[in-house]
Design a protein around this motif. Structure first.
Motif, PDB file in Angstrom:
ATOM      1  N   THR A  96       2.902  37.853  -4.695  1.00 22.75           N
ATOM      2  CA  THR A  96       2.263  37.891  -2.956  1.00 22.75           C
ATOM      3  C   THR A  96       3.098  39.423  -3.053  1.00 22.75           C
ATOM      4  O   THR A  96       3.383  39.673  -1.884  1.00 22.75           O
ATOM      5  CB  THR A  96       3.264  37.082  -2.284  1.00 22.75           C
ATOM      6  OG1 THR A  96       2.181  35.578  -2.964  1.00 22.75           O
ATOM      7  CG2 THR A  96       2.427  37.194  -0.620  1.00 22.75           C
ATOM      8  N   GLN A  97       3.687  39.876  -3.545  1.00 23.24           N
ATOM      9  CA  GLN A  97       4.455  41.421  -3.806  1.00 23.24           C
ATOM     10  C   GLN A  97       5.771  41.629  -3.012  1.00 23.24           C
ATOM     11  O   GLN A  97       5.441  42.242  -1.835  1.00 23.24           O
ATOM     12  CB  GLN A  97       3.882  42.876  -3.424  1.00 23.24           C
ATOM     13  CG  GLN A  97       2.284  42.492  -4.854  1.00 23.24           C
ATOM     14  CD  GLN A  97       2.563  43.072  -5.688  1.00 23.24           C
ATOM     15  OE1 GLN A  97       2.452  42.503  -7.208  1.00 23.24           O
ATOM     16  NE2 GLN A  97       2.733  43.920  -5.749  1.00 23.24           N
ATOM     17  N   HIS A 132      -3.207  45.563   7.316  1.00 29.37           N
ATOM     18  CA  HIS A 132      -1.637  45.308   6.756  1.00 29.37           C
ATOM     19  C   HIS A 132      -1.776  45.755   5.029  1.00 29.37           C
ATOM     20  O   HIS A 132      -0.798  46.256   4.544  1.00 29.37           O
ATOM     21  CB  HIS A 132      -0.787  43.997   6.810  1.00 29.37           C
ATOM     22  CG  HIS A 132       0.459  43.970   6.331  1.00 29.37           C
ATOM     23  ND1 HIS A 132       0.289  42.492   5.378  1.00 29.37           N
ATOM     24  CD2 HIS A 132       1.697  44.076   6.054  1.00 29.37           C
ATOM     25  CE1 HIS A 132       1.895  42.596   4.662  1.00 29.37           C
ATOM     26  NE2 HIS A 132       2.507  43.326   5.175  1.00 29.37           N
ATOM     27  N   LEU A 133      -2.936  44.928   4.349  1.00 26.13           N
ATOM     28  CA  LEU A 133      -2.695  45.399   3.135  1.00 26.13           C
ATOM     29  C   LEU A 133      -2.180  46.260   2.072  1.00 26.13           C
ATOM     30  O   LEU A 133      -2.102  47.764   1.850  1.00 26.13           O
ATOM     31  CB  LEU A 133      -3.763  44.526   2.574  1.00 26.13           C
ATOM     32  CG  LEU A 133      -4.161  42.817   2.402  1.00 26.13           C
ATOM     33  CD1 LEU A 133      -5.596  42.464   2.343  1.00 26.13           C
ATOM     34  CD2 LEU A 133      -2.810  42.164   1.277  1.00 26.13           C
ATOM     35  N   ASN A 157       7.618  39.177   7.790  1.00 22.98           N
ATOM     36  CA  ASN A 157       7.680  37.538   8.136  1.00 22.98           C
ATOM     37  C   ASN A 157       8.141  37.096   6.909  1.00 22.98           C
ATOM     38  O   ASN A 157       8.301  37.957   5.690  1.00 22.98           O
ATOM     39  CB  ASN A 157       6.037  38.178   8.190  1.00 22.98           C
ATOM     40  CG  ASN A 157       5.743  38.682   9.498  1.00 22.98           C
ATOM     41  OD1 ASN A 157       4.223  39.346   9.694  1.00 22.98           O
ATOM     42  ND2 ASN A 157       5.720  38.718  10.391  1.00 22.98           N
ATOM     43  N   ALA A 169       0.315  47.909   3.083  1.00 23.06           N
ATOM     44  CA  ALA A 169       1.302  47.776   2.691  1.00 23.06           C
ATOM     45  C   ALA A 169       1.255  48.110   0.590  1.00 23.06           C
ATOM     46  O   ALA A 169       2.107  48.715  -0.445  1.00 23.06           O
ATOM     47  CB  ALA A 169       1.912  46.023   2.560  1.00 23.06           C
ATOM     48  N   LEU A 170       0.094  48.224   0.111  1.00 17.42           N
ATOM     49  CA  LEU A 170      -0.650  49.293  -1.040  1.00 17.42           C
ATOM     50  C   LEU A 170       0.336  50.212  -1.461  1.00 17.42           C
ATOM     51  O   LEU A 170       0.753  50.879  -2.066  1.00 17.42           O
ATOM     52  CB  LEU A 170      -1.765  48.901  -0.877  1.00 17.42           C
ATOM     53  CG  LEU A 170      -1.967  49.914  -2.326  1.00 17.42           C
ATOM     54  CD1 LEU A 170      -1.755  49.641  -3.724  1.00 17.42           C
ATOM     55  CD2 LEU A 170      -4.009  49.219  -2.982  1.00 17.42           C
ATOM     56  N   SER A 207       4.915  45.261   1.087  1.00 19.21           N
ATOM     57  CA  SER A 207       4.665  44.612   1.619  1.00 19.21           C
ATOM     58  C   SER A 207       5.072  43.557   2.691  1.00 19.21           C
ATOM     59  O   SER A 207       4.212  42.958   3.779  1.00 19.21           O
ATOM     60  CB  SER A 207       4.754  42.900   0.788  1.00 19.21           C
ATOM     61  OG  SER A 207       5.506  41.955   0.741  1.00 19.21           O
ATOM     62  N   LEU A 231       6.933  41.190   3.254  1.00 22.16           N
ATOM     63  CA  LEU A 231       6.789  39.906   3.459  1.00 22.16           C
ATOM     64  C   LEU A 231       8.114  39.625   2.728  1.00 22.16           C
ATOM     65  O   LEU A 231       8.206  40.398   1.437  1.00 22.16           O
ATOM     66  CB  LEU A 231       5.808  39.367   2.585  1.00 22.16           C
ATOM     67  CG  LEU A 231       4.892  38.616   3.580  1.00 22.16           C
ATOM     68  CD1 LEU A 231       4.525  38.743   4.878  1.00 22.16           C
ATOM     69  CD2 LEU A 231       3.316  38.909   2.359  1.00 22.16           C
TER      70      LEU A 231
END
Lengths: 353, 353
Positions: A130-131, A65-66, A107, A69-70, A75, A77
DNA sequence: TGTATATGGTTAAACGATTAAGCAAAACTA
DNA sequence: TAGTTTTGCTTAATCGTTTAACCATATACA
């Protein structure tokens, strides 16, 4: 050569997570093809897609996921800030936000401010760090300074407020009609024959509580009842303070015959005191709370209260956030969703039984 | 050339977030040097560090958490799963977990299972997808199948359970001594002169509730009291069910003179029924709850209860997680921290006042 | 004076997924 | 049959940060 060897050894030792590269190697195709296959890109053949998905399953592939997301700059989130989670209202709102957002692949990260301004600022920093792709918040009682929320706006991150938070920030807001709620309550109490209606309200600086107070005052006027300043009290609205403020009302020479309390918790404290002192509810003093917490139906006598439609608020907050994710340009506009509240009449204010 | 131009234009339009590269450009040093400077690496001069930090501040630099997480292979996120957040116990545990972990640079993601096994599995998937560095959980009532938790273990992600979760998973657990708690309660009730002590317990399949039941049975034996099966009832322990199960006890020909209830919520329901039926507490029936929720002190009569040390449980859970982050190899060992519970005696079981 | 050791950086390769751009082969078209 | 389109992939760059490996210069030491 030596390097490659040590790498292979490493692969044997550590149960490395499988990546799209691993899948690509197995099938002798490029990692890009794998990525596309997993996303059902139209440029990949059905055969390859099927093979990729099979291998992914076999290798127990879990997307990182990271990394995505990057790359994608988001993200998936969403941060949620609430004053506290241990009230049914907030936990229900959260649950509904989660339900709607999970379906869309988001999430949520929940943080509680514990009604502290400082903790709320920390939470915002944490969430930005946490972006998160958006923030849905209900403000702490203490919060007056909006600088931190301006920071969120300035970053172009969608900000949605609910319940506590109607103010001058000029962002989306979902809440109930507090002003009208007071009118509904006062009207109900007047219909029950009450003539001296007190209000234990929240802090005036918090807009929703101020609206309830304004509604209370205007409703009294509407029903030709005098406004007695002794009957209008500001409170922190905890159980303890509800008790204290009720005690204060009982000390009056001319006691109220009804008390409208801006929170079920404070109403519970008040009710307990009345029960202890054998003051009959609703005969001597009628009681109406706010929030329709489950315990209002369970106490004796059961407490009349205002249903705040927590589920609907949660859903609308989530949907409002989602509407931003579908727009190209994020231009925050003042978009208020005000739900009509509903009075649930129970024993504590129902004398005509 | 044209490409470079369009890139520059883009830079003007969009308020891009500043990266270490931007800082590097300003100071004419490499991005690596900036990264090191920000982390106080010893190989960077004080002068450069100072300059870097100054520029970072000026440009309002916020590190991209996703990038560093990707590179370092850790997200600095810890997942917390609770059955629900709207109980004081869980929200207090969460608050303390958060407090400890925030200090160490970790953030938490809270999810509620709503006592549903399916939702709990979804939560686990969600957390794994989000690449959390660890999971701290309290299981849903429903959860018997431990396959999903085994999955977490298999991935080498630290797993810490608290309160609900003592079982055969062989992972760290923090909780109170449920068996002893029952002993303490029964002893207290016996001292108050009670002879027929009932127990409205939780589901036997949940270990903590089973321990309380075992403790209850053994304690009766210890005090030479007969075990009457009619007095031992399994319950979902909600307010409603507490009410129902108490009604069931009241129907008995030979009523109990004390009821020990494995949850404050169920105890509240029971108390309400007793109050309604004008059965005097504790004179006719003494009551002891479990959990020391704040409302136990506020109801009439106030409820005796067991303090579960929620704050301490939260702290210990967080510290246990942190201990793994400091170890090299993550070898999960069964490491139980069992706290001694404490009985808080209030009116509902105190006849000697 | 020559060698060793700090000092203060730089370079370049990762982390894993995504995606714009490119390209060969197959299929279609006129 | 030549040209065009479609299909189905590959290449390579990119997201922002970290870090192993390297290098130049300055200082120390004998």
């Amino acid at each position: 050569m030596l390097k490659r060897l040590s790498k292979d050894i490493k692969k044997l030792n550590t149960k490395k997570k499988t990546t799209i590269k691993d899948i690509a190697n197995v099938l002798n195709i490029s990692a890009a093809a794998v990525s596309k296959a997993l996303h059902d890109d139209s440029r990949i053949s059905k055969k390859t897609k099927k093979a990729v998905k099979q291998v992914a399953k076999n290798l127990n592939y879990q997307p990182n996921h990271l990394a995505s997301a990057l790359r994608k700059g988001k993200s998936n989130l969403v941060g949620v800030i609430v004053p506290r989670t241990n009230s049914n209202f907030f936990s229900s709102v959260i649950q509904n936000i989660e339900e709607v957002l999970n379906k869309e692949g988001y999430n949520i990260i929940i943080t509680q401010s514990n009604e502290s301004f400082k903790k709320e600022c920390d939470s915002i920093d944490t969430l930005l760090f946490t972006q998160v792709d958006g923030i849905i918040a209900s403000m702490a009682n203490e919060t007056i300074d909006l600088e931190y929320y301006e920071k969120v706006k300035a970053k172009g991150i969608p900000l949605i407020l609910f319940d506590r938070g109607e103010n001058d920030l000029n962002v989306d807001y979902i809440g109930i009609n507090d002003y009208d709620s007071s009118h509904i309550i006062v009207k109900h109490l007047v219909n029950q024959g009450c003539k001296r209606i007190a209000h234990i309200g929240g802090y005036k600086r918090t807009r929703i509580f101020n609206n309830r107070i304004r509604g209370y005052i205007d409703a009294l006027k509407k029903h030709n009842l005098p406004l007695d300043k002794e009957l209008l009290i500001e409170s922190s609205l905890t159980i303890e303070d509800g008790r204290n403020k009720m005690a204060q009302l009982l000390k009056l020479q001319n006691r109220p015959d009804a008390v409208y309390i801006a929170s079920d918790y404070a109403a519970l404290g008040a009710l307990q005191l009345l029960n202890e002192q054998n003051i009959k509810v609703p005969e001597e003093i009628a009681l109406v709370g706010f929030g329709d917490e489950p315990f209002t139906a369970m106490v004796t006598p059961s407490l009349s209260s205002i249903n705040q439609h927590s589920a609907e608020i949660g859903k609308q907050a989530a949907l409002t956030f989602l509407s931003y994710t579908k727009k190209k340009s994020i231009k925050q506009t003042l978009n208020k969703i005000i739900l009509d509240a509903e009075l649930v009449v129970r024993e504590s204010s129902n004398s005509i039984q």
